[in-house]
Design a protein around this motif. Sequence first.
Motif, PDB file in Angstrom:
ATOM      1  N   ALA A 149       8.517  20.866  30.276  1.00 30.61           N
ATOM      2  CA  ALA A 149       8.986  21.032  28.901  1.00 30.61           C
ATOM      3  C   ALA A 149       9.335  22.497  28.680  1.00 30.61           C
ATOM      4  O   ALA A 149       8.726  23.388  29.280  1.00 30.61           O
ATOM      5  CB  ALA A 149       7.919  20.585  27.910  1.00 30.61           C
ATOM      6  N   TRP A 150      10.308  22.739  27.820  1.00 35.92           N
ATOM      7  CA  TRP A 150      10.734  24.127  27.577  1.00 35.92           C
ATOM      8  C   TRP A 150      11.218  24.363  26.165  1.00 35.92           C
ATOM      9  O   TRP A 150      11.712  25.430  25.858  1.00 35.92           O
ATOM     10  CB  TRP A 150      11.828  24.520  28.573  1.00 35.92           C
ATOM     11  CG  TRP A 150      12.924  23.509  28.690  1.00 35.92           C
ATOM     12  CD1 TRP A 150      13.994  23.337  27.853  1.00 35.92           C
ATOM     13  CD2 TRP A 150      13.047  22.498  29.704  1.00 35.92           C
ATOM     14  NE1 TRP A 150      14.773  22.299  28.275  1.00 35.92           N
ATOM     15  CE2 TRP A 150      14.218  21.762  29.421  1.00 35.92           C
ATOM     16  CE3 TRP A 150      12.275  22.151  30.818  1.00 35.92           C
ATOM     17  CZ2 TRP A 150      14.629  20.697  30.213  1.00 35.92           C
ATOM     18  CZ3 TRP A 150      12.691  21.095  31.605  1.00 35.92           C
ATOM     19  CH2 TRP A 150      13.860  20.384  31.304  1.00 35.92           C
ATOM     20  N   GLU A 151      11.078  23.404  25.288  1.00 38.78           N
ATOM     21  CA  GLU A 151      11.485  23.603  23.905  1.00 38.78           C
ATOM     22  C   GLU A 151      10.294  23.433  22.976  1.00 38.78           C
ATOM     23  O   GLU A 151       9.553  22.452  23.074  1.00 38.78           O
ATOM     24  CB  GLU A 151      12.586  22.627  23.495  1.00 38.78           C
ATOM     25  CG  GLU A 151      13.093  22.877  22.076  1.00 38.78           C
ATOM     26  CD  GLU A 151      14.247  21.975  21.670  1.00 38.78           C
ATOM     27  OE1 GLU A 151      14.636  22.030  20.481  1.00 38.78           O
ATOM     28  OE2 GLU A 151      14.748  21.218  22.514  1.00 38.78           O
ATOM     29  N   THR A 152      10.099  24.397  22.099  1.00 36.76           N
ATOM     30  CA  THR A 152       9.014  24.341  21.131  1.00 36.76           C
ATOM     31  C   THR A 152       9.503  25.052  19.865  1.00 36.76           C
ATOM     32  O   THR A 152      10.699  25.151  19.628  1.00 36.76           O
ATOM     33  CB  THR A 152       7.735  24.974  21.729  1.00 36.76           C
ATOM     34  OG1 THR A 152       6.669  24.897  20.788  1.00 36.76           O
ATOM     35  CG2 THR A 152       7.936  26.421  22.147  1.00 36.76           C
ATOM     36  N   THR A 153       8.601  25.508  19.019  1.00 41.10           N
ATOM     37  CA  THR A 153       8.964  26.236  17.804  1.00 41.10           C
ATOM     38  C   THR A 153       8.090  27.472  17.664  1.00 41.10           C
ATOM     39  O   THR A 153       7.010  27.569  18.277  1.00 41.10           O
ATOM     40  CB  THR A 153       8.786  25.374  16.542  1.00 41.10           C
ATOM     41  OG1 THR A 153       7.383  25.085  16.380  1.00 41.10           O
ATOM     42  CG2 THR A 153       9.589  24.077  16.633  1.00 41.10           C
ATOM     43  N   ILE A 154       8.541  28.393  16.844  1.00 38.49           N
ATOM     44  CA  ILE A 154       7.712  29.575  16.558  1.00 38.49           C
ATOM     45  C   ILE A 154       6.392  29.144  15.920  1.00 38.49           C
ATOM     46  O   ILE A 154       5.323  29.656  16.257  1.00 38.49           O
ATOM     47  CB  ILE A 154       8.474  30.558  15.650  1.00 38.49           C
ATOM     48  CG1 ILE A 154       9.595  31.253  16.436  1.00 38.49           C
ATOM     49  CG2 ILE A 154       7.517  31.578  15.039  1.00 38.49           C
ATOM     50  CD1 ILE A 154       9.123  32.180  17.552  1.00 38.49           C
ATOM     51  N   GLY A 155       6.450  28.174  15.004  1.00 35.96           N
ATOM     52  CA  GLY A 155       5.217  27.719  14.364  1.00 35.96           C
ATOM     53  C   GLY A 155       4.221  27.164  15.362  1.00 35.96           C
ATOM     54  O   GLY A 155       3.013  27.433  15.266  1.00 35.96           O
TER      55      GLY A 155
ATOM     56  N   MET B 187       6.429  34.400  26.728  1.00 36.83           N
ATOM     57  CA  MET B 187       5.474  33.313  26.526  1.00 36.83           C
ATOM     58  C   MET B 187       6.056  32.023  27.066  1.00 36.83           C
ATOM     59  O   MET B 187       7.263  31.894  27.252  1.00 36.83           O
ATOM     60  CB  MET B 187       5.113  33.168  25.052  1.00 36.83           C
ATOM     61  CG  MET B 187       6.282  33.066  24.095  1.00 36.83           C
ATOM     62  SD  MET B 187       5.732  33.147  22.370  1.00 36.83           S
ATOM     63  CE  MET B 187       7.309  33.197  21.521  1.00 36.83           C
ATOM     64  N   PHE B 188       5.132  31.083  27.315  1.00 38.80           N
ATOM     65  CA  PHE B 188       5.501  29.778  27.840  1.00 38.80           C
ATOM     66  C   PHE B 188       5.180  28.718  26.791  1.00 38.80           C
ATOM     67  O   PHE B 188       4.954  29.044  25.622  1.00 38.80           O
ATOM     68  CB  PHE B 188       4.760  29.529  29.148  1.00 38.80           C
ATOM     69  CG  PHE B 188       4.987  30.613  30.184  1.00 38.80           C
ATOM     70  CD1 PHE B 188       6.268  31.063  30.479  1.00 38.80           C
ATOM     71  CD2 PHE B 188       3.922  31.186  30.869  1.00 38.80           C
ATOM     72  CE1 PHE B 188       6.484  32.055  31.422  1.00 38.80           C
ATOM     73  CE2 PHE B 188       4.131  32.177  31.811  1.00 38.80           C
ATOM     74  CZ  PHE B 188       5.404  32.613  32.090  1.00 38.80           C
ATOM     75  N   MET B 189       5.180  27.448  27.197  1.00 39.28           N
ATOM     76  CA  MET B 189       4.808  26.403  26.258  1.00 39.28           C
ATOM     77  C   MET B 189       3.412  26.692  25.702  1.00 39.28           C
ATOM     78  O   MET B 189       2.575  27.292  26.393  1.00 39.28           O
ATOM     79  CB  MET B 189       4.846  25.042  26.937  1.00 39.28           C
ATOM     80  CG  MET B 189       6.251  24.540  27.246  1.00 39.28           C
ATOM     81  SD  MET B 189       7.263  24.237  25.763  1.00 39.28           S
ATOM     82  CE  MET B 189       6.488  22.748  25.103  1.00 39.28           C
ATOM     83  N   PRO B 190       3.140  26.276  24.453  1.00 37.19           N
ATOM     84  CA  PRO B 190       1.845  26.604  23.854  1.00 37.19           C
ATOM     85  C   PRO B 190       0.640  26.209  24.698  1.00 37.19           C
ATOM     86  O   PRO B 190      -0.381  26.917  24.695  1.00 37.19           O
ATOM     87  CB  PRO B 190       1.874  25.843  22.530  1.00 37.19           C
ATOM     88  CG  PRO B 190       3.329  25.788  22.177  1.00 37.19           C
ATOM     89  CD  PRO B 190       4.041  25.604  23.487  1.00 37.19           C
ATOM     90  N   ASP B 191       0.741  25.113  25.449  1.00 39.95           N
ATOM     91  CA  ASP B 191      -0.409  24.684  26.251  1.00 39.95           C
ATOM     92  C   ASP B 191      -0.519  25.431  27.573  1.00 39.95           C
ATOM     93  O   ASP B 191      -1.470  25.228  28.323  1.00 39.95           O
ATOM     94  CB  ASP B 191      -0.374  23.169  26.496  1.00 39.95           C
ATOM     95  CG  ASP B 191       0.884  22.684  27.215  1.00 39.95           C
ATOM     96  OD1 ASP B 191       1.756  23.520  27.540  1.00 39.95           O
ATOM     97  OD2 ASP B 191       0.998  21.468  27.443  1.00 39.95           O
TER      98      ASP B 191
ATOM     99  N   ASN C 167      -0.572  28.437  20.667  1.00 43.51           N
ATOM    100  CA  ASN C 167      -0.523  28.996  22.017  1.00 43.51           C
ATOM    101  C   ASN C 167      -1.931  29.339  22.486  1.00 43.51           C
ATOM    102  O   ASN C 167      -2.666  30.061  21.806  1.00 43.51           O
ATOM    103  CB  ASN C 167       0.367  30.242  22.047  1.00 43.51           C
ATOM    104  CG  ASN C 167       0.609  30.739  23.457  1.00 43.51           C
ATOM    105  OD1 ASN C 167      -0.289  31.252  24.114  1.00 43.51           O
ATOM    106  ND2 ASN C 167       1.840  30.593  23.923  1.00 43.51           N
ATOM    107  N   ILE C 168      -2.311  28.836  23.636  1.00 39.68           N
ATOM    108  CA  ILE C 168      -3.700  28.950  24.073  1.00 39.68           C
ATOM    109  C   ILE C 168      -4.135  30.389  24.338  1.00 39.68           C
ATOM    110  O   ILE C 168      -5.328  30.682  24.341  1.00 39.68           O
ATOM    111  CB  ILE C 168      -3.965  28.097  25.327  1.00 39.68           C
ATOM    112  CG1 ILE C 168      -3.066  28.549  26.493  1.00 39.68           C
ATOM    113  CG2 ILE C 168      -3.767  26.618  25.024  1.00 39.68           C
ATOM    114  CD1 ILE C 168      -3.438  27.909  27.824  1.00 39.68           C
ATOM    115  N   HIS C 169      -3.187  31.297  24.534  1.00 40.19           N
ATOM    116  CA  HIS C 169      -3.540  32.682  24.810  1.00 40.19           C
ATOM    117  C   HIS C 169      -3.429  33.588  23.587  1.00 40.19           C
ATOM    118  O   HIS C 169      -4.126  34.601  23.516  1.00 40.19           O
ATOM    119  CB  HIS C 169      -2.630  33.265  25.908  1.00 40.19           C
ATOM    120  CG  HIS C 169      -2.857  32.693  27.255  1.00 40.19           C
ATOM    121  ND1 HIS C 169      -1.968  32.899  28.307  1.00 40.19           N
ATOM    122  CD2 HIS C 169      -3.866  31.930  27.751  1.00 40.19           C
ATOM    123  CE1 HIS C 169      -2.425  32.279  29.388  1.00 40.19           C
ATOM    124  NE2 HIS C 169      -3.561  31.677  29.073  1.00 40.19           N
ATOM    125  N   ILE C 170      -2.564  33.254  22.637  1.00 38.38           N
ATOM    126  CA  ILE C 170      -2.216  34.262  21.627  1.00 38.38           C
ATOM    127  C   ILE C 170      -1.969  33.650  20.253  1.00 38.38           C
ATOM    128  O   ILE C 170      -1.278  34.218  19.420  1.00 38.38           O
ATOM    129  CB  ILE C 170      -0.999  35.077  22.121  1.00 38.38           C
ATOM    130  CG1 ILE C 170      -0.940  36.449  21.459  1.00 38.38           C
ATOM    131  CG2 ILE C 170       0.295  34.277  22.000  1.00 38.38           C
ATOM    132  CD1 ILE C 170       0.001  37.421  22.116  1.00 38.38           C
TER     133      ILE C 170
END
Length: 313
Positions: free
Chosen positions: A241-247, A189-193, A253-256
């Motif tokens: 950007a490459w840092e996010t959280t599981i939450g 997966m990638f960034m949520p957006d 996440n726009i796909h999942i």
Amino acid sequence: MSSHPQDPIREQAAEVVRAALADATQRPVVKSFFDEATFTVSHVVRDPGSKVCAIIDSVLDYEPASGRTSNASADALIDYVKSEDLQVQWLLETHAHADHLSAAPYLQEKLGGRLAIGHEILTVQAVFGKIFNEGTEFRRDGSQFDQLFNDGDRFRIGGLQAMALHVPGHTPACLAYVIGDAVFPGDTMFMPDYGTARCDFPGGDARTLYRSIHRLTALPDEARVYLCHDYKAPPGRDEFAWETTIGAQRTGNIHIRDGVSEDAFVAMRTQRDATLPMPRLILPSVQVNMNGGRPPEPEANGVRYLKVPLNAL
């Protein structure tokens, strides 16, 4: 949190995260390096209690028009490791990348460390060994790597607890590394957006990817997530950007994100993948990366050659 089927290995990984959230000495220090030419992020992951580190998903610079390699991206990692007086224990690959060549052998020569990837690299070697018509001299047993991790295998980076989670779907051999409270999910997966990885390479499968990502999003929401790529999400985001959280992945996440069914995801991913061109560097990348980051041996004239199979992919 969403309901997930029983998964003892995932629960063990969640315990690694929870232990790190409760103990700062188990939270790695992460320094990331972005290679804009391939949109790849490499990470140096350091034990805060020592000088021991791991390098995840390094990049060897490659110019396809000339066939020339160079080491600027890898040298930036080397400069950082030496400036911090770090000791490299592991060179970790999340999978056999299709968009960049690994610099692991160069880094190993300069810094040491054990080269590791998932055990299912054997599947990739078997499939692409046929595509590239590799002869019997090409070993399909993963012996180009120092360590082949199975799902749930535990290891340490200095005093840090770490685990390998098998998360196939993008490729059969994809691993996520859970290191303290940090998760390195590779291309799942990638960034949520931006969403999720494609599944149309040989051995890829959208339904499998959906289930793999749900293994990850069942980890504690507070877990930090360090991604392998970013492309800027259109429209509106102008910075990589490459840092996010599981939450953030689970809810946004726009796909999942929560509420997206498996069938809906598979339909979306399959339709989207049908519109995507092949990665620009897939042929040199997979050919080299399935061999532990090493190019083919020189021929009689001393020159190394990469193959381009016509009409095969």
